[in-house]
Enzyme design. Structure first.
Site, PDB file in Angstrom:
ATOM      1  N   CYS A  34     -35.827-111.714 -26.122  1.00  0.00           N
ATOM      2  CA  CYS A  34     -34.764-111.852 -25.620  1.00  0.00           C
ATOM      3  C   CYS A  34     -33.405-110.437 -24.975  1.00  0.00           C
ATOM      4  O   CYS A  34     -33.752-109.765 -25.079  1.00  0.00           O
ATOM      5  CB  CYS A  34     -33.330-112.208 -25.986  1.00  0.00           C
ATOM      6  SG  CYS A  34     -32.398-112.534 -27.016  1.00  0.00           S
ATOM      7  N   ASP A  50     -20.336-110.907 -29.717  1.00  0.00           N
ATOM      8  CA  ASP A  50     -20.084-111.784 -28.708  1.00  0.00           C
ATOM      9  C   ASP A  50     -19.131-111.112 -27.918  1.00  0.00           C
ATOM     10  O   ASP A  50     -18.297-111.996 -26.853  1.00  0.00           O
ATOM     11  CB  ASP A  50     -20.068-113.304 -28.987  1.00  0.00           C
ATOM     12  CG  ASP A  50     -21.614-114.227 -30.123  1.00  0.00           C
ATOM     13  OD1 ASP A  50     -22.894-113.270 -29.209  1.00  0.00           O
ATOM     14  OD2 ASP A  50     -21.976-114.943 -29.762  1.00  0.00           O
ATOM     15  N   ARG A  94     -23.761-120.730 -18.135  1.00  0.00           N
ATOM     16  CA  ARG A  94     -24.102-120.830 -19.115  1.00  0.00           C
ATOM     17  C   ARG A  94     -23.115-121.092 -20.462  1.00  0.00           C
ATOM     18  O   ARG A  94     -23.397-121.440 -21.858  1.00  0.00           O
ATOM     19  CB  ARG A  94     -25.475-120.026 -19.830  1.00  0.00           C
ATOM     20  CG  ARG A  94     -26.643-119.681 -19.810  1.00  0.00           C
ATOM     21  CD  ARG A  94     -28.080-118.876 -19.809  1.00  0.00           C
ATOM     22  NE  ARG A  94     -27.709-118.985 -21.617  1.00  0.00           N
ATOM     23  CZ  ARG A  94     -28.810-118.796 -22.085  1.00  0.00           C
ATOM     24  NH1 ARG A  94     -29.487-117.961 -21.409  1.00  0.00           N
ATOM     25  NH2 ARG A  94     -29.965-119.151 -23.358  1.00  0.00           N
ATOM     26  N   ARG A 122     -34.872-110.629 -31.636  1.00  0.00           N
ATOM     27  CA  ARG A 122     -33.993-112.040 -31.904  1.00  0.00           C
ATOM     28  C   ARG A 122     -35.454-113.053 -33.005  1.00  0.00           C
ATOM     29  O   ARG A 122     -35.769-113.623 -32.200  1.00  0.00           O
ATOM     30  CB  ARG A 122     -33.947-112.673 -31.236  1.00  0.00           C
ATOM     31  CG  ARG A 122     -32.274-111.698 -30.903  1.00  0.00           C
ATOM     32  CD  ARG A 122     -31.858-112.455 -29.776  1.00  0.00           C
ATOM     33  NE  ARG A 122     -31.375-114.292 -29.629  1.00  0.00           N
ATOM     34  CZ  ARG A 122     -29.855-114.416 -29.719  1.00  0.00           C
ATOM     35  NH1 ARG A 122     -29.395-114.565 -28.261  1.00  0.00           N
ATOM     36  NH2 ARG A 122     -29.474-115.399 -30.696  1.00  0.00           N
ATOM     37  N   LYS A 132     -19.359-123.590 -27.115  1.00  0.00           N
ATOM     38  CA  LYS A 132     -20.611-123.374 -26.805  1.00  0.00           C
ATOM     39  C   LYS A 132     -21.489-124.031 -28.010  1.00  0.00           C
ATOM     40  O   LYS A 132     -22.740-124.710 -27.953  1.00  0.00           O
ATOM     41  CB  LYS A 132     -21.140-122.462 -25.702  1.00  0.00           C
ATOM     42  CG  LYS A 132     -22.626-121.985 -25.687  1.00  0.00           C
ATOM     43  CD  LYS A 132     -22.730-121.551 -24.876  1.00  0.00           C
ATOM     44  CE  LYS A 132     -22.456-120.253 -25.544  1.00  0.00           C
ATOM     45  NZ  LYS A 132     -24.393-119.556 -26.240  1.00  0.00           N
ATOM     46  N   ASN A 133     -21.520-122.887 -28.965  1.00  0.00           N
ATOM     47  CA  ASN A 133     -22.127-122.117 -30.290  1.00  0.00           C
ATOM     48  C   ASN A 133     -22.099-122.878 -30.855  1.00  0.00           C
ATOM     49  O   ASN A 133     -22.329-123.280 -32.296  1.00  0.00           O
ATOM     50  CB  ASN A 133     -22.483-121.099 -31.139  1.00  0.00           C
ATOM     51  CG  ASN A 133     -22.528-120.019 -30.123  1.00  0.00           C
ATOM     52  OD1 ASN A 133     -23.487-120.278 -28.417  1.00  0.00           O
ATOM     53  ND2 ASN A 133     -22.042-118.507 -29.957  1.00  0.00           N
TER      54      ASN A 133
HETATM   55  C1  EPZ Z   1     -25.947-116.446 -33.197  1.00  0.00           C
HETATM   56  O1  EPZ Z   1     -27.214-116.642 -32.403  1.00  0.00           O
HETATM   57  C2  EPZ Z   1     -25.233-116.956 -31.558  1.00  0.00           C
HETATM   58  N1  EPZ Z   1     -26.057-118.304 -30.705  1.00  0.00           N
HETATM   59  C3  EPZ Z   1     -24.492-116.315 -31.003  1.00  0.00           C
HETATM   60  O2  EPZ Z   1     -24.454-116.086 -29.444  1.00  0.00           O
HETATM   61  C4  EPZ Z   1     -24.457-115.114 -31.358  1.00  0.00           C
HETATM   62  O3  EPZ Z   1     -24.697-113.298 -30.952  1.00  0.00           O
HETATM   63  C5  EPZ Z   1     -25.033-114.444 -32.885  1.00  0.00           C
HETATM   64  O4  EPZ Z   1     -25.105-115.762 -33.847  1.00  0.00           O
HETATM   65  C6  EPZ Z   1     -24.298-114.079 -33.540  1.00  0.00           C
HETATM   66  O5  EPZ Z   1     -23.041-114.024 -34.341  1.00  0.00           O
HETATM   67  C7  EPZ Z   1     -25.805-119.312 -31.163  1.00  0.00           C
HETATM   68  O6  EPZ Z   1     -24.837-119.538 -31.947  1.00  0.00           O
HETATM   69  C8  EPZ Z   1     -25.845-120.907 -30.417  1.00  0.00           C
HETATM   70  P1  EPZ Z   1     -28.681-114.845 -35.508  1.00  0.00           P
HETATM   71  P2  EPZ Z   1     -28.053-116.723 -33.753  1.00  0.00           P
HETATM   72  O7  EPZ Z   1     -29.241-115.685 -36.131  1.00  0.00           O
HETATM   73  O8  EPZ Z   1     -28.202-117.219 -34.998  1.00  0.00           O
HETATM   74  C9  EPZ Z   1     -31.791-110.874 -36.753  1.00  0.00           C
HETATM   75  C10 EPZ Z   1     -23.372-116.122 -27.009  1.00  0.00           C
HETATM   76  O9  EPZ Z   1     -23.605-115.456 -26.601  1.00  0.00           O
HETATM   77  N2  EPZ Z   1     -32.640-112.447 -37.579  1.00  0.00           N
HETATM   78  O10 EPZ Z   1     -26.858-114.287 -36.966  1.00  0.00           O
HETATM   79  O11 EPZ Z   1     -29.779-116.948 -33.160  1.00  0.00           O
HETATM   80  C11 EPZ Z   1     -31.278-111.713 -35.491  1.00  0.00           C
HETATM   81  O12 EPZ Z   1     -32.499-110.535 -34.132  1.00  0.00           O
HETATM   82  C12 EPZ Z   1     -24.607-115.663 -28.433  1.00  0.00           C
HETATM   83  O13 EPZ Z   1     -23.274-116.525 -27.219  1.00  0.00           O
HETATM   84  C13 EPZ Z   1     -33.952-112.042 -37.230  1.00  0.00           C
HETATM   85  O14 EPZ Z   1     -33.873-111.161 -37.888  1.00  0.00           O
HETATM   86  O15 EPZ Z   1     -28.299-115.199 -34.564  1.00  0.00           O
HETATM   87  C14 EPZ Z   1     -29.937-110.267 -35.325  1.00  0.00           C
HETATM   88  O16 EPZ Z   1     -29.916-109.167 -35.283  1.00  0.00           O
HETATM   89  C15 EPZ Z   1     -25.957-114.707 -28.144  1.00  0.00           C
HETATM   90  N3  EPZ Z   1     -34.568-113.182 -37.739  1.00  0.00           N
HETATM   91  C16 EPZ Z   1     -29.174-111.403 -36.918  1.00  0.00           C
HETATM   92  O17 EPZ Z   1     -30.425-111.229 -37.422  1.00  0.00           O
HETATM   93  C17 EPZ Z   1     -34.121-114.719 -37.966  1.00  0.00           C
HETATM   94  O18 EPZ Z   1     -34.434-114.996 -38.427  1.00  0.00           O
HETATM   95  C18 EPZ Z   1     -27.926-111.950 -36.132  1.00  0.00           C
HETATM   96  O19 EPZ Z   1     -28.936-113.009 -35.356  1.00  0.00           O
HETATM   97  C19 EPZ Z   1     -33.011-114.847 -37.565  1.00  0.00           C
HETATM   98  C20 EPZ Z   1     -31.773-113.651 -36.829  1.00  0.00           C
END
Ligand code: EPZ
Length: 433
Positions: free
Chosen positions: A126, A320, A412, A131, A22-23
């Site tokens: 969320c 995850d 999902r 996030r 998915k991701n």
């Molecule tokens: C991706 O989310 C995945 N989703 C998530 O999968 C996964 O948990 C996550 O990466 C971490 O591995 C997809 O790929 C579609 P991040 P993403 O940006 O890209 C903070 C699942 O269950 N952050 O790496 O949204 C954020 O709040 C899911 O399949 C900021 O502060 O994750 C988090 O604490 C859920 N500012 C950390 O960084 C930003 O602009 C990592 O988030 C962006 C992120």
């Protein structure tokens, strides 16, 4: 609303086919916006989030053609989706779609880079944390975008002095962000000159995106490392690309085998992407054996020991997989400390696991799990995808009946979950309505 009913206690035995990730699929679909030619994606999983992304791309004006197998039991072939973004009619990603799925924000980089402007709803918080998308926006600014926020939307446009094309620059992410790296990569492909992305995420899904973009004509080096260099090109072209196997689906079924003390082969799994998960399983007493078709997880007769772990960006232990591993630890011999470092609110499964008899105490970002021989079935519900599946796993191991509510979360991210588990002997069914 549909529910899942499980009567636990049967060790799983058999094979489970692993679908496309998915991701990885979500950013690959967004990458179709970078070219007017057709992007043909194969091994696409059949999931609600993929449908949401397809709706979003369709409302931008992308034409789509879907065919191929369902990627279900007995087939790991997945579906085939052709996307063509030749006649884009809208540069707005509306709130109604973005609020359903945060990954919608991945259209920001491609739309901005190819069309010079776009308006994307802010995703909002969320269930697993606040996030924010501030790092995505800073990355776009580093490439020459002007960003403003109004009425809950991000307005992005290329600065007037840049003549309609983003300009390569240095992006230094202060924290690792998967989606931020993906947006930066896609935008940089069409920028003028070189972009350097430092402290880039190294998740296998990023490498999958890089490989696909390269086939589309992008010039990217540093693949798989935390420093990616992109030499911008003026246009990209179509290609065909097969989505990589889902490492989180693989890890989840590996834990299903372990928690039921069973023996399951995960066909089509890519072990290389699961180093941290498989070493944790090894450490707690589960055998992980490479096979010609994937990987076999053997836990029959095993005594599972409690171990400590911490979630980290790849190649560390994935957030995850944290909820699923916690369910396993709830049935282990001894105690375990699980620390979540990626999201601030990702222990929502704890109270539900406790309702099934698990002994877990949360202290800040760490949970102490004191294992016990048997959980007991209960009605439970969860607030996100991985938390929901951890309750299914606990239900498979528990004595008696577990009813998992709110299973739209599961749909999902897990294709035909009940069918795949039932084929290995699990007593599991979906209750409609
Ligand atoms: C991706 O989310 C995945 N989703 C998530 O999968 C996964 O948990 C996550 O990466 C971490 O591995 C997809 O790929 C579609 P991040 P993403 O940006 O890209 C903070 C699942 O269950 N952050 O790496 O949204 C954020 O709040 C899911 O399949 C900021 O502060 O994750 C988090 O604490 C859920 N500012 C950390 O960084 C930003 O602009 C990592 O988030 C962006 C992120």
């Amino acid at each position: 609303m549909d529910r899942i009913r499980i009567v636990g206690g049967t060790p799983l035995r058999g094979t489970i086919p692993i679908g496309g990730a998915k991701n990885a699929a979500l950013p690959l679909m967004a990458a179709a916006l970078l070219t007017e030619e057709t992007l043909r994606l194969t091994n696409l999983p059949h999931l609600a989030d993929i449908t949401t992304m397809a709706h979003l791309l369709a409302q931008h004006g992308t034409s789509m053609h879907l065919n191929g197998g369902e990627g279900g039991v007995g087939s790991a072939s997945g579906r085939v989706l052709e996307l063509q973004a030749a006649d884009i009619t809208s540069l707005t990603a509306p709130y109604d779609l973005v609020r359903k799925m945060r990954a919608s924000v991945l259209v920001l980089g491609p739309l901005l880079a190819r069309f010079g402007a776009c308006r994307v709803s802010l995703p909002g918080g969320c269930s697993i944390g606040t996030r924010p998308v501030d790092l995505h926006l800073k990355a776009m600014e580093a490439l020459g975008a002007e960003i403003s926020l109004d009425e809950g939307y991000i307005n992005a446009r290329i600065r007037d002095d840049l003549n309609g094309r983003l300009r390569g620059g240095t992006i230094m992410f202060p924290a690792v962000t998967v989606g931020g790296t993906e947006n930066a990569l896609m935008a940089a492909c069409l920028a003028e000159g070189e972009t350097v992305i430092m402290n880039a995420a190294q998740e296998p899904e990023i490498t999958d995106l890089v490989n696909c973009l390269t086939l589309m004509g992008a010039r990217i080096s540093g693949i798989g490392s935390n420093c990616l260099r992109v030499e911008g090109v003026s246009s990209l072209h179509g290609t065909e690309y097969s989505v990589l196997p889902d490492r989180i689906e693989t890890g989840t079924y590996a834990i299903a085998a372990a928690i039921t003390r069973g023996d399951v082969e995960l066909v089509g799994a890519n072990s290389a992407a699961l180093g941290a998960v498989f070493s944790a399983l090894n450490e707690c007493g589960v055998e992980v054996i490479e096979t010609s078709r994937g990987v076999r997880i053997r836990a029959d007769g095993a005594e599972i020991r409690g171990i400590d772990l911490m979630t980290e960006p790849y190649p560390g232990f994935p957030t995850d997989m944290q909820a699923q591993f916690m369910a396993l630890m709830a049935t282990a011999n001894g105690a375990s400390m699980i620390t979540e470092t990626i999201f601030e609110n990702r222990f929502m499964h704890v109270p539900e696991l406790c309702r099934m008899g698990a002994r877990i105490n949360v202290h800040g970002a760490s949970a102490i799990v004191r294992g016990m021989p048997r959980l007991s079935g209960a009605p439970v519900m969860a607030t996100d995808l991985r938390a929901s599946v951890s309750l299914v796993l606990a239900g498979l191991a528990a004595e008696g009946e577990t009813i998992v509510n709110r299973i739209y979360h599961l749909d999902r991210g897990y294709e035909r979950l009940e069918a795949k588990l039932a084929a290995c002997g699990a007593n599991i069914e979906r209750l409609r309505g």
